[in-house]
Design a protein around this motif. Structure first.
Motif, PDB file in Angstrom:
ATOM      1  N   LYS A  34       0.823  -1.200   0.000  1.00  0.00           N
ATOM      2  CA  LYS A  34       0.000   0.000   0.000  1.00  0.00           C
ATOM      3  C   LYS A  34       0.863   1.258   0.000  1.00  0.00           C
ATOM      4  N   ARG A  35       1.850   1.254   0.825  1.00  0.00           N
ATOM      5  CA  ARG A  35       2.700   2.441   0.925  1.00  0.00           C
ATOM      6  C   ARG A  35       3.419   2.699  -0.400  1.00  0.00           C
ATOM      7  N   GLN A  81       3.138   5.866  -2.897  1.00  0.00           N
ATOM      8  CA  GLN A  81       4.335   6.596  -3.327  1.00  0.00           C
ATOM      9  C   GLN A  81       4.372   6.698  -4.849  1.00  0.00           C
ATOM     10  N   LEU A  82       4.005   5.608  -5.488  1.00  0.00           N
ATOM     11  CA  LEU A  82       4.018   5.589  -6.956  1.00  0.00           C
ATOM     12  C   LEU A  82       3.022   6.593  -7.517  1.00  0.00           C
ATOM     13  N   ILE A  83       1.878   6.678  -6.872  1.00  0.00           N
ATOM     14  CA  ILE A  83       0.853   7.627  -7.317  1.00  0.00           C
ATOM     15  C   ILE A  83       1.398   9.047  -7.220  1.00  0.00           C
ATOM     16  N   ARG A  84       2.102   9.301  -6.163  1.00  0.00           N
ATOM     17  CA  ARG A  84       2.657  10.644  -5.983  1.00  0.00           C
ATOM     18  C   ARG A  84       3.703  10.953  -7.049  1.00  0.00           C
ATOM     19  N   ILE A  85       4.515   9.964  -7.382  1.00  0.00           N
ATOM     20  CA  ILE A  85       5.615  10.208  -8.323  1.00  0.00           C
ATOM     21  C   ILE A  85       5.094  10.209  -9.776  1.00  0.00           C
ATOM     22  N   LYS A  86       4.394   9.112 -10.079  1.00  0.00           N
ATOM     23  CA  LYS A  86       3.942   8.978 -11.488  1.00  0.00           C
ATOM     24  C   LYS A  86       2.552   8.368 -11.507  1.00  0.00           C
ATOM     25  N   PRO A  87       1.590   9.158 -11.371  1.00  0.00           N
ATOM     26  CA  PRO A  87       0.221   8.650 -11.274  1.00  0.00           C
ATOM     27  C   PRO A  87      -0.179   7.771 -12.451  1.00  0.00           C
ATOM     28  N   ASP A  90      13.124   5.595  -5.765  1.00  0.00           N
ATOM     29  CA  ASP A  90      12.092   6.315  -6.522  1.00  0.00           C
ATOM     30  C   ASP A  90      11.905   5.759  -7.930  1.00  0.00           C
ATOM     31  N   ASP A  91      12.454   4.604  -8.163  1.00  0.00           N
ATOM     32  CA  ASP A  91      12.303   4.023  -9.506  1.00  0.00           C
ATOM     33  C   ASP A  91      10.867   3.539  -9.682  1.00  0.00           C
ATOM     34  N   ARG A 146       6.372  -0.177  -8.790  1.00  0.00           N
ATOM     35  CA  ARG A 146       5.179  -0.878  -9.274  1.00  0.00           C
ATOM     36  C   ARG A 146       5.340  -2.371  -9.080  1.00  0.00           C
ATOM     37  N   ALA A 147       6.501  -2.872  -9.473  1.00  0.00           N
ATOM     38  CA  ALA A 147       6.732  -4.310  -9.352  1.00  0.00           C
ATOM     39  C   ALA A 147       6.694  -4.735  -7.890  1.00  0.00           C
TER      40      ALA A 147
END
Lengths: 411, 639
Positions: A163-164, A168-174, A206-207, A212-213
């Motif tokens: 979840k976290r 984080q992914l949404i924040r970086i690259k929605p 931050d990759d 995602r993976a």
């Protein structure tokens, strides 16, 4: 002369005498026979004879631990480690004590010295370091693959990490959040996949592809781990706990309560279960029941601010401002300068007719949090307080600060 | 809450798991043999031999003779066996300290028999058949001690009936006292003797502390280095932090002094005589430095300061600081003897544990250890200790000078010294069984020839003690299944498994632990028998008597008022214008007390002019000469 006296004291402080040995051995024998009060008495004598004996304090602390008097054990174990930091057994015991009492932050450095993956995994989990928890718990599960506690924590850590990471992914690259991740490599177990991804993420936090993976892999690992827990330990306290959490997530509150009740019946000392039950009662508006559960959790984990915080909230809801204030103050002591605790502390103080204390709490919150939501709420409450007190300018200042924050964030 | 949460107990109970996947057993020729560490011992030994041979011009004493290992010819098939804690379940622990070897004429036939002690698998008594041959008589003697972890052995005549009895110590199995019927048949009389208690026992010796003519017994106990879990050999598995046990007062065990009450009964009198040394005691001995007849005791501390006790008519007071202000920190072996023939007893203490803090190469073995530990681990200020062997030269009037470096007696990984006049020149020499086994490199045994009291010269290569027979330096130690190795396996398992799959046989360096020096084949010169760790002994036969005409006298003391063995007697022998002094303590080596005649090398003197005996009873006896050399002379105490 002063130096030689000090040196002499140090010399004396290291000497083991026959009397010390006699008391130490008597204590060890008593402990072996389960006579813990006798053991404590004998080990006390050792520390009296030799205050600088690390072993004396370690034994005394350990005896208190075995007796379950964790608070008494802490100063003795800490004293032992002050004298001799590399007593690994004592490091472990102190880490365990602190962990049991709910103070994972303090427990962690001690457990990190011992390197025990099982305890480290739990400590990392409780301090929110899910990545480290995953790595440690995976190593622990190698030795005990069906241990229900380890499976529970691993499943929970991977779920929360998923979840976290997703957030984080949404924040970086929605836009990448909804894309399908690369399939896992054939032959890898989900756990191994998660661990290797976690290690890769540690190097590139931050990759987006890794995020995602990892999010997908840990979600999958969590599901599979909980399934394994349910299959390998059916009817166990942890399996009921997993069931309860699933029921609660699905909104089946009554079923969740029944599952938690089963956990409590099997193991009344499972941490956070009474807290979770309390929250369910609170959602139902059953405040007396919620308060009772929160109180039990506070007893179980006196060093964890969460139960105290929730208890304070429940007491405030039921009009017990003084009681609430006491709990929020305790939570604040355990975890100082935490915005939401300070916010609640201020509310309780005001309700308990202590506006000065309320003002101090909110002012501190604002200094710490500045731009957070709790700070915004604090501005509003301070504005109201100042208006009540006829401090118009200060009220306007707080209102203006709130408006500024709102405009900045587009509220 | 006053109860440990069970969820937590479940997690906490995840204790350190034993590496249970390993199996110890004999090496299978089919499994690859991997040496650990991978050290070229043969090359090292060849180099050291070359270096030592260059030193022969320093020798003022005879060195042109050899020791040859005749183990095969002897018929001795004893092999010492160890517990898993020193092999497949390795951990640094006192289980790797080895076992003793003691000698006595158990059946009165005039030939000296050998008792080998083994950690596991039983001890063995080998009867001397003469001509260098031996026969296993363990079963008929009844001294196998099966099922216990044995450590040391002491022969002495506890009831003055003329037959050497036997005492064996064990680790937590209870110590055993055997009575000898005079024909080599032993009966376990432990229970009726009153010698009880189960501790981590180690060295033991008989002596007459109260001079009542009966031999009392002192038993050293190390300290608690084991827990309650039982291992594959029936041993209590050692603590992983065994060598830090001296920092925990609850793990201490005291040595015990048992008074002989007569009729084979003993009583613990430690407290009433004031004998309570604090330390981890592996061994000890006794002597009479002030010549008052009351034997004094020196007990070693293998992890701290040792203790010397004065004897005031049967009461003890500690006087270490007065006599020996500094003692070796890791004291392991001891021998009182007069190295310079000045008529005063000197003291040699070997220090093993100081050498365990850093691995050094052969070039640094003669140096004192650079012990890096702080005072908390040393249990005292550094100024209290010597970090290496100590050689105390007796200056008289209770004064001693520590001269180990000047005398050249520093060594590496020494266990306990055995002393004897190996070249029969009148100067006592030293043999030190030494070395660690797995997971350490090969370490040599030391043989130091006494260069006329001026210095001890290393001669193990010159005299053929090193290299060992056939150049052997390693032996199979245990089997290891590399496919089951865990990620966190220590180097000593992981490295042998590098590049390996399946099972391998890990090879360990050989090393001796204890030894006894005596004339095994009755040819007049002294031979050496070792008890090696987890391997077969060495039977090192000297060819000195073939190389030159030697002169010697063996004296067998027979007490009548004093204890029959004459333990505690001082013998002064004058021959060729020189006087030699020996104190009869039976201390034949590490973890061992033997019942042997006193051997005096006479140098060029072909006869003895005079013998004086100061008996423990106080009787002083003179045996006037001339006494022909090269015989066994019994001296019976004259009332």
């Amino acid at each position: 002369m002063a130096t030689s006296v000090l040196c002499a004291c140090l010399l004396l402080s290291q000497a083991i005498t026959p009397e010390m040995i006699d008391h130490a051995r008597a204590g060890a024998e008593a402990q072996e026979q389960g006579r813990l009060d006798d053991a404590i008495r004998e080990f006390h004598k050792v520390t009296e004879l030799q205050p600088a004996s690390a072993a004396g304090h370690a034994n005394l602390g350990n005896a208190y631990f075995l007796k379950g008097d964790y608070r008494a054990s802490i100063p003795e174990l800490e004293e032992a480690l002050k004298i001799k930091p590399n007593l690994m057994g004592t490091q472990r015991t102190l880490g365990v004590v602190l962990l049991v009492l709910g103070d994972a932050d303090r427990a962690l450095p001690h457990l990190e010295m011992t390197g025990a993956p099982d305890l480290l995994g739990v400590a990392y989990y409780r301090t929110g370091r899910f990545g480290s928890a995953i790595v440690a718990l995976e190593a622990a599960l190698e030795a005990k693959p069906t241990d229900p506690d380890l499976l529970y924590y691993f499943g929970s850590a991977t779920a929360l990490a998923s979840k976290r990471t997703h957030d984080q992914l949404i924040r970086i690259k929605p836009e990448t959040a909804s894309q399908n991740p690369s399939p896992p490599e054939p032959g890898n177990s989900p756990s191994a996949d998660v661990v290797s991804l976690q290690k890769a993420l540690a190097l590139k936090p931050d990759d987006p592809k890794l995020l995602r993976a990892f999010s997908r892999a840990s979600e999958l690992a969590s599901q599979q781990t909980f399934e394994k827990l349910l299959q390998s330990n059916p009817g166990s306290a942890r399996s009921h706990q997993v069931a309860a959490e699933r029921q609660a997530a699905d909104g089946h509150l009554r079923e969740a309560r029944l599952e938690y009740a089963a956990v409590v019946q099997l193991n009344p000392y499972t941490p956070d279960v009474h807290l979770a039950l309390g929250k369910l009662f609170a959602e139902d508006g059953n405040w007396p029941a919620a308060i009772a559960q929160y109180r039990v959790e506070c007893e179980l984990q006196p060093a964890n601010p969460e139960p105290a915080y929730h208890l304070g909230s429940a007491l405030l809801k039921t009009g017990d401002a003084a009681g609430a204030l006491e709990q929020f103050a305790a939570a604040d002591k355990l975890r100082p300068e935490t915005p939401r605790i300070l916010l609640a502390l201020g509310q309780a103080a005001l309700a308990a007719n202590d506006p000065t204390r309320a003002e101090a709490a909110w002012a501190l919150l604002i200094r710490i949090d500045k731009d957070g939501e709790d700070a915004a709420a604090a501005h509003v409450r301070l504005a109201a307080l100042y208006r009540q007190q006829g401090r118009v300018k200060e009220a306007e200042r707080e209102s203006a600060a709130y408006e500024q924050m709102k405009n900045r964030k587009g509220r | 809450m006053s109860v440990i949460p069970t969820w937590f107990a479940g997690v906490v109970s995840i204790a350190a798991a034993a590496l249970a996947v390993f199996a110890q057993g004999p090496a299978l020729t089919a499994t690859p043999q991997v040496r650990y560490p991978d050290h070229d011992a043969a090359a090292m030994l060849a180099e050291r031999k070359q270096q030592q041979l260059k030193t022969v011009d320093q020798f003022k004493v005879f060195y042109d003779f050899q020791f040859v290992d005749r183990i095969t010819e002897s018929g001795i098939t004893f092999v010492s066996h160890i517990v898993d804690d020193a092999a497949s379940d390795y951990k640094p622990t006192h289980y790797d300290h080895g076992t003793g070897i003691a000698v006595a004429d158990v059946d009165g036939d005039g030939l000296y028999d050998i008792y080998f002690v083994s950690s596991t698998g039983g001890n063995e008594l080998w009867k001397n058949l003469g001509g260098g041959k031996f026969k296993n008589i363990t079963a008929e003697a009844g001294v196998g001690v099966p099922g216990r972890i044995s450590v040391s052995a002491a022969f002495a005549d506890i009831d003055n009936d003329g037959a050497p009895d036997l005492f064996v110590t064990t680790v937590r199995g209870g110590n055993i006292l055997f009575h000898n019927d005079g024909h080599g048949h032993f009966t376990d009389i432990t229970i009726e003797s009153g010698i009880d208690g189960k501790a981590h026992s180690s060295g033991a010796f008989f002596f007459d502390y109260d001079r009542d003519g009966l031999l009392d017994l002192l038993v050293c106990n190390v300290g608690q280095y084991t827990g309650e879990h039982i291992g594959a050999q029936g041993q209590h598995v050692a603590y992983p932090d065994a060598f830090f046990g001296h920092m925990f007062p609850e793990r201490y065990e005291f040595p015990v002094l048992y008074k002989n009450l007569g009729h084979n009964r003993y009583r613990d009198v430690s407290a009433e005589v004031g004998f309570r040394p604090v330390g981890w005691c592996g061994d000890g001995s006794f002597t009479d430095l002030n010549g008052d007849g009351w034997p004094q005791v020196f007990v070693l501390n293998m992890q701290g300061a040792s203790h010397f006790y004065e004897n005031h008519a049967g009461k003890f007071t500690e006087e270490t600081k007065r006599y020996f202000p500094q003692t070796p920190w890791g004291a392991m072996g001891i021998k009182f003897f007069d190295y310079d023939n000045d008529g005063r007893m000197d003291l040699f203490v070997t220090d093993m544990h100081s050498d365990m803090w850093e691995n050094v190469g052969p070039e640094d073995e003669k140096k004192k250890a650079q012990h890096p530990a702080g005072e908390d681990l040393l249990m005292g200020p550094r100024s209290n200790f010597i970090f290496g062997n100590a050689f105390y030269h007796n200056l008289g009037a209770g004064k001693f000078e520590e001269v180990s470096d000047r005398m050249g007696v520093e060594s590496y990984w020494p266990w306990g010294p055995s002393v004897g006049d190996l070249n029969a020149d009148g100067w006592d020499d030293i043999f030190i069984p030494s070395g660690m086994n797995f997971p350490y490199r090969y370490g040599i045994n030391y043989l130091m020839l006494n260069n006329r009291g001026q210095k001890f010269l290393d001669a193990e290569f010159i005299l053929g003690v090193e290299p060992r027979k056939g150049g052997q330096t390693h032996t199979p130690w245990f089997e290891l299944d590399c496919s089951k190795l865990t990620r966190d396996a220590p180097d000593y398992y992981a490295k042998p498994c590098a590049g390996q799959t399946g099972k391998i046989t890990v090879m360990s360096a050989l090393a001796s632990r204890s030894a006894v020096i005596f004339d095994l084949d009755n040819d007049g010169d002294l031979d050496i028998v070792t008890n090696d760790f987890n391997s077969r002994p060495q039977v090192l036969i000297s060819n000195l008597s073939e190389r030159r005409q030697i002169h010697w006298l063996k004296i067998k003391l027979i007490g009548t008022v004093s204890n029959r063995d004459g333990l505690g007697a001082t013998v002064r022998l004058t021959a060729g214008g020189r006087t030699y002094m020996k104190y009869n303590d039976g201390k034949s080596g590490y973890l061992s007390q033997s019942s042997l005649p006193l051997y005096f090398g006479l140098g060029e003197a072909a006869q003895v002019d005079r013998i004086e005996v100061d008996w423990p009873s106080g009787i002083k006896q003179v045996v006037p000469g001339p006494i022909r050399a090269n015989e066994l002379l019994p001296i019976e105490e004259k009332r």
